[in-house]
Scaffold this active site. Structure first.
Site, PDB file in Angstrom:
ATOM      1  N   GLY A 137       0.832  -1.197   0.000  1.00 15.65           N
ATOM      2  CA  GLY A 137       0.000   0.000   0.000  1.00 15.65           C
ATOM      3  C   GLY A 137       0.859   1.235   0.000  1.00 15.65           C
ATOM      4  O   GLY A 137       2.054   1.169   0.307  1.00 15.65           O
ATOM      5  N   HIS A 164       7.812  -8.065  -3.756  1.00 12.04           N
ATOM      6  CA  HIS A 164       6.521  -8.479  -4.336  1.00 12.04           C
ATOM      7  C   HIS A 164       6.668  -9.811  -5.073  1.00 12.04           C
ATOM      8  O   HIS A 164       7.128  -9.841  -6.215  1.00 12.04           O
ATOM      9  CB  HIS A 164       6.032  -7.400  -5.308  1.00 12.04           C
ATOM     10  CG  HIS A 164       5.621  -6.142  -4.617  1.00 12.04           C
ATOM     11  ND1 HIS A 164       4.361  -5.954  -4.108  1.00 12.04           N
ATOM     12  CD2 HIS A 164       6.312  -5.024  -4.320  1.00 12.04           C
ATOM     13  CE1 HIS A 164       4.278  -4.775  -3.536  1.00 12.04           C
ATOM     14  NE2 HIS A 164       5.461  -4.179  -3.647  1.00 12.04           N
ATOM     15  N   SER A 193     -12.377  -0.172 -30.410  1.00 10.49           N
ATOM     16  CA  SER A 193     -11.208   0.519 -30.974  1.00 10.49           C
ATOM     17  C   SER A 193     -10.492  -0.378 -31.981  1.00 10.49           C
ATOM     18  O   SER A 193      -9.779   0.101 -32.848  1.00 10.49           O
ATOM     19  CB  SER A 193     -10.232   0.885 -29.856  1.00 10.49           C
ATOM     20  OG  SER A 193      -9.633  -0.297 -29.344  1.00 10.49           O
ATOM     21  N   CYS A 220       5.220  -6.315   1.426  1.00 11.14           N
ATOM     22  CA  CYS A 220       5.622  -4.915   1.380  1.00 11.14           C
ATOM     23  C   CYS A 220       5.020  -4.153   2.563  1.00 11.14           C
ATOM     24  O   CYS A 220       5.388  -4.408   3.698  1.00 11.14           O
ATOM     25  CB  CYS A 220       5.230  -4.332   0.018  1.00 11.14           C
ATOM     26  SG  CYS A 220       6.046  -2.793  -0.352  1.00 11.14           S
ATOM     27  N   TYR A 221       4.032  -3.278   2.339  1.00 11.95           N
ATOM     28  CA  TYR A 221       3.370  -2.607   3.471  1.00 11.95           C
ATOM     29  C   TYR A 221       2.825  -3.651   4.445  1.00 11.95           C
ATOM     30  O   TYR A 221       2.850  -3.455   5.660  1.00 11.95           O
ATOM     31  CB  TYR A 221       2.235  -1.723   2.930  1.00 11.95           C
ATOM     32  CG  TYR A 221       1.433  -1.007   3.999  1.00 11.95           C
ATOM     33  CD1 TYR A 221       1.797   0.261   4.444  1.00 11.95           C
ATOM     34  CD2 TYR A 221       0.298  -1.596   4.563  1.00 11.95           C
ATOM     35  CE1 TYR A 221       1.072   0.916   5.415  1.00 11.95           C
ATOM     36  CE2 TYR A 221      -0.439  -0.955   5.531  1.00 11.95           C
ATOM     37  CZ  TYR A 221      -0.049   0.304   5.958  1.00 11.95           C
ATOM     38  OH  TYR A 221      -0.774   0.953   6.918  1.00 11.95           O
ATOM     39  N   VAL A 256      -7.048  -5.336 -28.680  1.00 14.51           N
ATOM     40  CA  VAL A 256      -7.337  -6.705 -28.236  1.00 14.51           C
ATOM     41  C   VAL A 256      -8.583  -6.740 -27.327  1.00 14.51           C
ATOM     42  O   VAL A 256      -9.501  -7.545 -27.549  1.00 14.51           O
ATOM     43  CB  VAL A 256      -6.122  -7.280 -27.451  1.00 14.51           C
ATOM     44  CG1 VAL A 256      -6.412  -8.670 -26.951  1.00 14.51           C
ATOM     45  CG2 VAL A 256      -4.877  -7.263 -28.314  1.00 14.51           C
TER      46      VAL A 256
END
Ligand code: XMP
Length: 600
Positions: free
Chosen positions: A52, A166, A220, A79-80, A223
């Site tokens: 976070g 991570h 558009s 992490c956080y 993909v």
């Protein structure tokens, strides 16, 4: 299907990616808010605390349900999440002097079931400023790097684990193995989720959500929208789906014609194509701020769609808007409660959120990542020429045409440029460029100046320099390498006024076409995940700069810059510099984080 893992979302850009990785193991994981009740979370076999953007212990930090630590099930903090565990159990977390957004080498110093199958030196991906400096009592340190004393920690008895890095991003070499160790071995989850089952559920959910409505889809030709078109027509039947391709003036050279033909060839002869260039150029005429640009473009898409509905007498009540939104569009637009807004994707502007509230929006792919969307496209028998195209953002070349209201100056209060020059290898010249680009650092949005480097083309040295500069100078979120002309003085580069006008867009279209053709001919198109070509109002003689941004990635959440063969790059540069109006060619040497894929 019942979820077996709960992920508490503290606002990381990667929270959903954790769920995705666990799905890859055949286990369903569900995302909850940190303060949700245990009854909402349900009976699970393990809990993961996400990263976070905040600092633990701060007044404003996210409140969490402390009961999760009394459940007698394994907990993993990332992490956080690791910092929160350390803080909760009485360890110590310190704000870092510098931030770290790069690969690091973790030395494994204690064995653990979490790290089974890993080697002693592991490549792990870090994106943080704060660090755990002292683990709580009953915790042991499992891994460290030269700069970070606690990269992995555990209380094996209570099965509580923390990782500063991570494991969910592909850059962490054995990240998937760590997740597998936690989910299957430590938590003991059963592997009972499958893509086929998801596909069945998806079809049922779309039918249920759409009910008797018809759907209006903007296609558009990229993909996501193409797969969405195919999927909706399969589920609802062609007569209930109206596909509209809008040429917004920000498409690549001759792209709208190509899209119409390629889709017709694939069996979509019912696509309507209109040219709304004038509407979009008028709406974005004086805009230079990237976020405003994105919002205006997103809104104009809906205005044009409404115009078409009125012209065709389509009653708003009978129609839902469908979009090919995928998960990164949602998370980067700051759609989860604690996530920072990195950029507003065109399909996440306020008007779209209003439609969502009214249940007038259907987004069948919103949970998925690009590679999963391609997989669904293959299941729908869509041709490779449509599925293997590089991703192209909805706002198109508009967010690759940097604009400036006047010749910008770099604020040099702290003599940034001099400090950078003094800090780096003297073989390279460095200059802070007077334009800005968007980045993501430690889960936060940044809008900072890039540094330009000049010297020998040695990708490995340039990579390390780029990481060194962006880690040590918070005011910089990107580095570019000057490919040509080679013999200029970086101090002679000047910025100029520049807006989103047809002349600049045409110049970029021409440059983009040279590059796209060049990579096709060189046979490297498929090695590159995406290749933004950016126009910046930076030049020597009143011309502009082209910035090449080819990247390697799997799902655009983390990215490495692509290291192009020198001969190919020199060839492209020569052709680009021969175009009147192009003074300079740069190559973006920034990973994500700290840079985003697109500059705006
Ligand atoms: P960033 O620049 O945020 O991009 O690292 C991640 C991926 O998202 C694409 N992108 C968009 N796609 N509408 C889209 O459909 C948007 O507004 C938009 N903005 C970024 C980007 O091209 C990359 O693939």
């Amino acid at each position: 299907m019942k979820h077996q893992i709960a992920i508490l979302d503290f606002g990381s850009q990667y929270t959903h990616l954790i769920a995705r990785r666990i799905r890859q193991l055949g286990v369903l994981a569900k995302i909850f808010m940190p303060d949700d009740n245990l009854s909402e979370i349900g009976e699970v076999k393990g809990i993961i605390l996400s990263g976070g953007p905040q600092t633990v212990g701060d007044e404003s930090s996210v409140k969490y349900n402390q009961e999760i630590f009394g459940l007698d099930i394994p907990v993993l903090g990332l992490c956080y999440g690791q910092q929160l565990i350390a803080h909760h159990f009485g360890g110590e977390v310190m704000p870092g002097k510098t931030s770290e957004y790069s690969l690091a080498n973790m030395s494994v110093i204690n064995q653990s079931p979490l790290l089974t199958g890993l080697i002693n030196k592991e490549k792990v991906w870090m994106s943080h400023t704060d660090s755990v400096v002292k683990v709580p009592a009953d915790f042991s340190i499992l891994g460290k790097t030269d700069t970070c004393p606690v990269v992995a920690m555990a209380n094996e008895k209570e099965k509580i684990y923390g990782l500063q890095f991570h494991p969910e991003v592909t850059h962490t070499e054995h990240g998937m193995k760590i997740i597998e160790n936690f989910v299957l071995d430590i938590c003991g989850c059963e592997q009972n989720w499958s893509m086929e089952q998801y596909w069945q559920e998806l079809q049922e959910n779309v039918k249920k959500q759409v009910g008797d409505n018809n759907v209006f889809l903007l296609v558009s030709g990229g993909v996501d929208s193409t797969v969405c078109f195919a999927l909706l027509e399969k589920i609802l039947g062609k007569e209930r789906v109206f596909g509209l391709h809008i040429d917004n003036g920000f498409m690549r050279l001759n792209e709208s014609e190509w899209v119409k033909k390629a889709l017709a060839k694939a069996g979509f002869d019912d696509l309507t194509v209109i040219d709304a260039t004038a509407d979009f150029l008028a709406a974005a005429k004086d805009v230079t701020d990237p976020e405003k640009k994105r919002e205006i473009i997103g809104r104009t898409f809906l205005e044009v769609k409404n115009k078409v509905m009125t012209q065709r007498d389509m009653k708003a009540d009978d129609w839902m808007l469908a979009q090919g939104t995928i998960y990164p569009d949602t998370i980067e637009s700051g759609a989860t409660k604690h996530a920072d807004k990195i950029k507003t994707h065109h399909n996440r502007v306020q008007e779209v959120l209003d439609l969502m509230k009214m249940n007038k929006l259907v987004e069948p792919l919103a949970e998925l990542y690009k590679d999963e969307v391609r997989e669904i496209g293959r299941q729908l028998d869509l041709p490779a020429e449509l599925l293997e195209r590089h991703p192209f953002p909805g706002p198109g070349l508009a967010i690759r045409t940097l604009c400036s209201p006047n010749a910008e100056k770099v604020g040099d209060e702290n003599k940034l440029e001099e400090k950078i020059r003094a800090a780096i290898d003297s073989k390279y010249q460095a200059s802070v460029l007077p334009v800005k680009s968007v980045g993501v650092q430690g889960d936060n949005r940044t809008y900072h100046h890039p540094v330009a480097l000049q010297g020998v083309l040695d990708w490995s040295a340039l990579h390390d320099l780029s990481v060194e500069i962006t880690n040590n100078f918070k005011e910089v979120n990107r580095a570019v390498y000057l490919v040509g002309p080679e013999d200029i003085d970086l101090d002679d580069i000047k910025s100029s006024e520049g807006y989103l006008d047809k002349a600049r867009l045409d110049l970029l279209r021409r440059a983009d076409d040279i590059v796209m053709e060049g990579v096709q001919v060189a046979g490297i198109y498929q090695d590159i995940w995406q290749f933004p070509v950016v126009l910046a109002p930076l030049g020597l003689e009143g011309g502009e700069a082209i910035i090449l941004r080819p990247i390697e990635s799997q799902e655009a959440m983390t990215v490495n810059f692509y290291q192009m063969e020198e001969e190919i790059l020199r060839g492209l540069t020569k052709k680009l510099l021969a175009v009147p109006g192009i003074d300079l060619v740069f190559y973006d040497i920034t990973n994500k984080p700290p840079g985003t894929v697109e500059w705006e």
